[in-house]
Write a protein that holds these residues in place. Structure first.
Motif, mmCIF file in Angstrom:
data_model
loop_
_atom_site.group_PDB
_atom_site.id
_atom_site.type_symbol
_atom_site.label_atom_id
_atom_site.label_comp_id
_atom_site.label_asym_id
_atom_site.label_seq_id
_atom_site.Cartn_x
_atom_site.Cartn_y
_atom_site.Cartn_z
ATOM 1 N N ALA A 45 12.398 -19.903 11.492
ATOM 2 C CA ALA A 45 12.880 -21.275 11.648
ATOM 3 C C ALA A 45 13.381 -21.511 13.066
ATOM 4 O O ALA A 45 14.136 -20.704 13.613
ATOM 5 C CB ALA A 45 14.002 -21.554 10.651
ATOM 6 N N SER A 46 12.968 -22.644 13.665
ATOM 7 C CA SER A 46 13.494 -23.014 14.980
ATOM 8 C C SER A 46 15.004 -23.192 14.924
ATOM 9 O O SER A 46 15.701 -22.976 15.918
ATOM 10 C CB SER A 46 12.836 -24.319 15.450
ATOM 11 O OG SER A 46 11.452 -24.148 15.649
ATOM 12 N N SER A 47 15.507 -23.584 13.756
ATOM 13 C CA SER A 47 16.953 -23.795 13.594
ATOM 14 C C SER A 47 17.755 -22.570 14.024
ATOM 15 O O SER A 47 18.833 -22.691 14.610
ATOM 16 C CB SER A 47 17.282 -24.115 12.132
ATOM 17 O OG SER A 47 16.597 -25.257 11.687
ATOM 18 N N SER A 48 17.226 -21.386 13.741
ATOM 19 C CA SER A 48 17.973 -20.158 14.024
ATOM 20 C C SER A 48 18.188 -19.933 15.510
ATOM 21 O O SER A 48 19.160 -19.294 15.920
ATOM 22 C CB SER A 48 17.251 -18.950 13.427
ATOM 23 O OG SER A 48 17.180 -19.050 12.020
ATOM 24 N N ARG A 140 23.101 -18.766 9.074
ATOM 25 C CA ARG A 140 23.758 -17.679 8.324
ATOM 26 C C ARG A 140 24.531 -18.230 7.143
ATOM 27 O O ARG A 140 24.408 -17.747 6.002
ATOM 28 C CB ARG A 140 24.710 -16.922 9.253
ATOM 29 C CG ARG A 140 25.465 -15.794 8.537
ATOM 30 C CD ARG A 140 26.758 -15.445 9.244
ATOM 31 N NE ARG A 140 27.704 -16.552 9.282
ATOM 32 C CZ ARG A 140 28.459 -16.946 8.251
ATOM 33 N NH1 ARG A 140 28.360 -16.347 7.077
ATOM 34 N NH2 ARG A 140 29.292 -17.965 8.383
ATOM 35 N N ALA A 141 25.323 -19.267 7.397
ATOM 36 C CA ALA A 141 26.152 -19.827 6.331
ATOM 37 C C ALA A 141 25.303 -20.511 5.264
ATOM 38 O O ALA A 141 25.560 -20.352 4.058
ATOM 39 C CB ALA A 141 27.154 -20.817 6.930
ATOM 40 N N LEU A 142 24.281 -21.248 5.681
ATOM 41 C CA LEU A 142 23.465 -21.978 4.707
ATOM 42 C C LEU A 142 22.608 -21.039 3.868
ATOM 43 O O LEU A 142 22.430 -21.259 2.660
ATOM 44 C CB LEU A 142 22.588 -23.013 5.420
ATOM 45 C CG LEU A 142 23.325 -24.148 6.128
ATOM 46 C CD1 LEU A 142 22.326 -25.164 6.674
ATOM 47 C CD2 LEU A 142 24.320 -24.831 5.192
ATOM 48 N N VAL A 143 22.058 -20.005 4.492
ATOM 49 C CA VAL A 143 21.275 -19.029 3.717
ATOM 50 C C VAL A 143 22.155 -18.372 2.663
ATOM 51 O O VAL A 143 21.744 -18.210 1.502
ATOM 52 C CB VAL A 143 20.648 -17.976 4.657
ATOM 53 C CG1 VAL A 143 20.079 -16.808 3.844
ATOM 54 C CG2 VAL A 143 19.547 -18.608 5.507
ATOM 55 N N ALA A 144 23.371 -18.022 3.044
ATOM 56 C CA ALA A 144 24.287 -17.403 2.078
ATOM 57 C C ALA A 144 24.599 -18.360 0.937
ATOM 58 O O ALA A 144 24.631 -17.964 -0.240
ATOM 59 C CB ALA A 144 25.578 -16.982 2.790
#
Length: 513
Positions: A45-48, A140-144
């Motif tokens: 993801a470009s977001s990362s 990181r927070a959203l994946v969790a």
């Protein structure tokens, strides 16, 4: 078709695992939702890799009307003012929502948000996380949060290849995985697939971001908007690596300057200098490079010794090339960075195809106009994800019967990159655009792996050819002035193919397009 796959039928399907897709999934909870991701969440993801952060008004000397004025100025006459105002008004609340999901934003010792400055912003309003690691921390927070949500099923290693459509209404998604083709039935599909950087030789985007969401929408018959407006970031780290490492605009916001090999600050006479709108700075850098110069970002004085603390990701990338940004100028080169155009959507993310929504960079909301204001993109994705989720949740779920899963090749943008990079770069002209359209047409009409990337590139080329003016990020050296009236563009794949076929038979044709 297995029983486990049939059990997903009827759920909303989100295609894409970046910030836009994950936020939409979280806002849909507790309604069961399916997220299709080509790779592990966050891996492509470009977001990362987003460094700049999110723009929103938190400062005592700031308010959304000032943010709107800056956005409209950068958008060069093409922003949807009502939509932009609505998004920017909602921005502070959306960032507070991210904090509740566990995003650790940078804060002062008193607990207030640290606010940075970027180009064309009149106030400090850029919210960061871990310095230049904003996108990584948000992901990181959203994946969790997504992985801990019982209502969200994430299917990784699955690539959407086509949308099933009947009578201009969505019926499901044809996809491919290690076991072969598979069909997911749903009448509610959300595209959150990111950008188009993989179509270019020089880009800060992951190579797999080649406009697949736009291809899915276009082949489903959807209308796309403002495709010709592509933002090139003026300061990507010059190196052989692809994608290129972004050197965030925030570095210039902290006082770094652009110099050439002689040490001359060549932007001195440009209004705004290093903090002018991105299209202005990118063209100036491109022109200086074309004149035989080298270009560097000089951060030795400002931020100087604070560089590593403020920008650890960039500092590490520089060290990998033997560059110490505290003591050495950083070699830079413009690179494709963001796409202002996308699938045309309304204020709720709905496209022209019933049951199809788009969110994030794949969508064209009208916020960015002809040129995105720095750090408005993540803000747009976070804000609009809620509105998309509310619209999807308010649309009745209906069962869909299984259909044959078509076997389509995985998109390969490599055959189109040379055409796209030559014709659709920072400076354009009619001859190159026509040559690109003629070369892309047979690829777009083929059924091989280059077909979808070529179709997206062809639509962009036709839109750029039709826009006989220079505006924002779209600069034509044969039409260097603004047109009298600012108009947004719209196109469908059928219209682009028809225009390219006509062009192929009439090589001098342009105005009739």
């Amino acid at each position: 078709m297995t029983a486990s796959i049939r059990s997903f039928f009827g759920r909303p399907i989100i295609i894409g695992g970046g910030i836009a897709g994950l936020m939409t999934a979280l806002h849909l909870a507790p309604e069961p939702v399916l997220v299709l991701s080509r790779a592990l969440l966050g891996a492509e993801a470009s977001s990362s890799s987003a460094q700049g952060g999110l723009a929103a008004c938190f400062g005592e000397d700031d308010d959304p009307t000032l943010h709107l004025a800056d956005t409209l100025a950068a958008g060069d006459g093409l922003c949807d003012t009502d939509m932009a105002s609505r998004i920017l008004q909602a921005a502070p609340g959306a960032i507070e929502e991210l904090a509740r999901f566990g995003v650790c934003f940078d804060r002062t010792p008193k607990g207030s948000l640290c606010l940075g400055l970027e180009a064309a912003h009149s106030q400090r309003r850029i919210v960061h996380a871990h310095g230049d690691g904003s996108g990584r921390e948000v992901m990181r927070a959203l994946v969790a949060a997504v992985r801990s949500s019982p209502s969200i099923v994430v299917v990784e290693g699955v690539e959407a290849r086509r949308l099933a459509v009947r009578e201009n209404a969505i019926r499901g998604v044809w996809a491919s995985c290690s076991l072969g083709p598979v069909f997911f039935g749903s009448r509610r599909v959300i595209l959150a697939t990111g950008g188009i950087g993989g179509l270019f030789l020089d880009t800060t985007n992951p190579p797999g971001s080649c406009g697949q969401g736009l291809a899915l929408a276009a082949r489903a018959g959807a209308v796309l908007a403002d495709l010709e407006f592509i933002q090139f970031h003026p300061t990507a780290l010059e190196s052989p690596e692809r994608p290129m490492t972004l050197v965030s605009e925030a570095v210039r916001g902290e006082g770094a300057t652009l110099i050439d090999e002689t040490g001359r600050r060549f932007l001195d006479g440009v209004p705004g200098a290093e903090l002018a709108p991105r299209d202005v700075v990118a063209r100036a850098v491109w022109s200086h490079l074309a004149g035989g110069h080298q270009v560097f970002l000089d951060a030795r004085k400002r931020p100087g010794p604070e560089f590593v603390r403020h920008f650890p990701t960039i500092a590490a990338a520089c060290r990998g090339l033997g560059i110490d940004p505290v003591h050495d100028p950083i070699p830079i080169h413009p690179a494709q960075h963001y796409h202002m155009g996308g699938v045309a959507v309304d204020g709720f993310g709905r496209t022209s195809v019933k049951g199809l929504w788009a969110c994030g960079e794949a969508a064209s909301t009208g916020l960015h106009g002809a040129n995105r204001l720095a750090s408005n993109s993540l803000t747009e994705a976070v804000v609009c994800a809620r509105w998309v989720a509310e619209s999807v949740a308010g649309t009745p779920s209906r069962r869909t019967k299984p259909v044959f899963a078509g076997d389509y090749p995985s998109p390969d943008p490599i055959p189109v990159r040379a055409f796209v990079s030559r014709a659709l770069g920072i400076v354009r002209n009619g001859d190159d655009l026509k040559a690109a359209a003629r070369a892309l047409l047979p690829l777009a009409e083929s059924e091989n792996a280059a077909s979808d990337p070529a179709a997206v590139a062809l639509m962009i080329a036709i839109c750029a050819l039709r826009r006989r003016e220079s505006r924002g990020a779209h600069y034509r050296e044969d039409f260097p002035r603004h047109a009298a009236v600012a108009r947004r563009s719209e196109i469908t794949l059928d219209a682009a193919l028809a225009a390219a076929r006509e062009l192929a038979h009439s090589p001098t044709l342009e105005g009739a397009l």
